[in-house]
Design a protein around this motif. Structure first.
Motif, mmCIF file in Angstrom:
data_model
loop_
_atom_site.group_PDB
_atom_site.id
_atom_site.type_symbol
_atom_site.label_atom_id
_atom_site.label_comp_id
_atom_site.label_asym_id
_atom_site.label_seq_id
_atom_site.Cartn_x
_atom_site.Cartn_y
_atom_site.Cartn_z
ATOM 1 N N ALA A 51 0.772 -1.209 0.161
ATOM 2 C CA ALA A 51 -0.036 -0.033 0.041
ATOM 3 C C ALA A 51 0.965 1.201 -0.026
ATOM 4 O O ALA A 51 0.569 2.327 -0.573
ATOM 5 C CB ALA A 51 -1.045 0.040 1.208
ATOM 6 N N GLU A 52 2.041 1.344 0.564
ATOM 7 C CA GLU A 52 2.970 2.426 0.912
ATOM 8 C C GLU A 52 3.709 2.672 -0.681
ATOM 9 O O GLU A 52 4.013 3.712 -1.071
ATOM 10 C CB GLU A 52 3.931 2.265 1.870
ATOM 11 N N ALA A 53 4.041 1.375 -1.147
ATOM 12 C CA ALA A 53 4.733 1.640 -2.479
ATOM 13 C C ALA A 53 3.937 1.650 -3.694
ATOM 14 O O ALA A 53 4.690 2.232 -4.571
ATOM 15 C CB ALA A 53 5.483 0.201 -2.652
ATOM 16 N N ASN A 54 2.738 1.508 -3.622
ATOM 17 C CA ASN A 54 1.848 1.671 -4.747
ATOM 18 C C ASN A 54 0.394 2.404 -4.636
ATOM 19 O O ASN A 54 -0.314 1.777 -4.136
ATOM 20 C CB ASN A 54 1.541 0.323 -5.424
ATOM 21 N N PRO A 55 0.433 3.602 -4.430
ATOM 22 C CA PRO A 55 -0.576 4.341 -4.088
ATOM 23 C C PRO A 55 -1.874 4.441 -4.931
ATOM 24 O O PRO A 55 -2.994 4.320 -4.422
ATOM 25 C CB PRO A 55 0.102 5.860 -4.099
ATOM 26 N N ALA A 56 -1.544 3.976 -5.872
ATOM 27 C CA ALA A 56 -2.779 3.824 -6.945
ATOM 28 C C ALA A 56 -3.698 2.565 -6.565
ATOM 29 O O ALA A 56 -4.762 2.695 -6.623
ATOM 30 C CB ALA A 56 -2.249 3.345 -8.193
ATOM 31 N N ALA A 80 -8.556 0.784 -4.081
ATOM 32 C CA ALA A 80 -9.182 0.211 -2.839
ATOM 33 C C ALA A 80 -10.317 1.021 -2.001
ATOM 34 O O ALA A 80 -11.123 0.732 -1.451
ATOM 35 C CB ALA A 80 -8.122 -0.355 -1.722
ATOM 36 N N SER A 81 -9.936 2.265 -2.219
ATOM 37 C CA SER A 81 -10.925 3.269 -1.509
ATOM 38 C C SER A 81 -12.319 3.273 -2.290
ATOM 39 O O SER A 81 -13.145 4.217 -1.747
ATOM 40 C CB SER A 81 -10.119 4.512 -1.520
ATOM 41 N N ARG A 135 -3.854 14.019 3.910
ATOM 42 C CA ARG A 135 -4.716 13.583 4.892
ATOM 43 C C ARG A 135 -4.370 12.220 5.108
ATOM 44 O O ARG A 135 -4.724 11.132 5.104
ATOM 45 C CB ARG A 135 -6.008 13.706 4.237
ATOM 46 N N PRO A 136 -3.434 12.546 6.430
ATOM 47 C CA PRO A 136 -2.941 11.207 6.878
ATOM 48 C C PRO A 136 -3.978 10.074 7.309
ATOM 49 O O PRO A 136 -3.904 8.831 7.063
ATOM 50 C CB PRO A 136 -2.336 11.517 8.290
ATOM 51 N N LEU A 151 -6.539 4.786 5.975
ATOM 52 C CA LEU A 151 -7.758 4.094 5.638
ATOM 53 C C LEU A 151 -7.652 3.344 4.380
ATOM 54 O O LEU A 151 -7.954 2.056 4.345
ATOM 55 C CB LEU A 151 -9.085 5.099 5.561
ATOM 56 N N ASP A 152 -6.965 4.038 3.740
ATOM 57 C CA ASP A 152 -6.564 3.503 2.282
ATOM 58 C C ASP A 152 -5.835 1.970 2.435
ATOM 59 O O ASP A 152 -5.841 1.170 1.778
ATOM 60 C CB ASP A 152 -5.878 4.329 1.040
#
Length: 258
Positions: free
Chosen positions: A154-159, A164-165, A190-191, A196-197
């Motif tokens: 999730a941290e390496a691939n924000p897309a 997922a959101s 927005r942390p 959440l993502d």
């Protein structure tokens, strides 16, 4: 069974948080220990999935070829190309990428996961509880096994986090492209949304890998361990090559990265 699960948990933490580069050594040692424990409890080599080698090679090879076709199509389509660009792969040198694809994945990941979940856990339960229970428990544990890797993904691939959101593929790509073209207009971070993502990616990964575990278990039941092992290796190892390929192809409105 609790002892086998404890070995898997310890190896998971070591490989994902404490000593990732030692993954092949850790996984080989954990695999040997799990097999020794299973054999001591009375499991045969066939119980553990070490049979049907030729059939497993044929089926696994065909599935690996299918992975190549699917990945090629995914990278060729601009709508899905973004999801192959994983910073974990793109941030590696060529030598490190080869190490991951040819050593870390086959030995550090696939060896332990296939022998551990589809060999020892499945085989032990199938002997006493039947194939259905063995598949359910093995697949559930396999899904939970991916919590730590999913956090990193999730941290390496924000897309993936954006998808997922609940955002569609087109909306996700459009938003990313706009942020690249007009960074000054990007909304402030927005942390809470990032967390959440990440949670959504983790849940999605656990469910998806649990379902994949069911498929792998059925492949193992019908063809032995070699079939899911080849399929699994192709799915993971080829990701490094296709991540680099995707990085050098343009999006709808962007230029190649070079």
């Amino acid at each position: 069974m609790p002892k086998q699960v404890a070995v898997l948990v310890a190896a998971n933490v070591l490989n994902n948080r404490i000593a990732p580069r030692l993954g092949p050594l850790t996984s080989a040692a954990a695999t040997a220990l799990l097999v020794a424990m299973a054999r001591r409890s009375g499991a045969s080599w066939e119980d553990l999935g070490f049979h049907r080698g030729r059939r497993g090679a044929a089926v696994g090879g065909a599935l690996a070829a299918g992975v190549v076709v699917a990945y090629t199509a995914g990278v060729a389509l601009p709508a899905t190309r973004r999801f192959f660009r994983d910073d974990r792969a793109l941030g590696l040198t060529r030598a490190r990428a080869l190490e991951e694809a040819l050593l870390q994945v086959p030995v550090g990941t696939v060896l332990l996961e296939e022998v551990g979940f589809r060999g020892v856990v499945y085989g032990t339960l199938a002997r006493t509880r039947g194939a259905a229970t063995a598949t359910a428990v093995s697949s559930a544990l396999f899904g939970l096994w991916h919590i730590l890797p999913a956090i990193d993904m999730a941290e390496a691939n924000p897309a993936l986090g954006r998808l997922a959101s609940g955002e569609g593929i087109e909306e996700t790509i459009e938003e990313i492209v706009e942020e690249i073209r007009h960074p000054e207009e990007a909304p402030p971070p927005r942390p809470w949304k990032k967390h959440l993502d990440t949670a959504r990616v983790v849940v999605g990964s656990v469910v998806a890998t649990g379902v994949a575990g069911v498929v792998y278990c059925e492949l193992r039941r019908r063809n032995g361990l070699l079939a899911p092992s080849l399929f699994h290796t192709a799915t993971n190892s080829l990701g490094y090559a296709f991540a680099r390929l995707a990085a050098n192809l343009p999006d709808n409105d962007s230029q190649p990265r070079g």
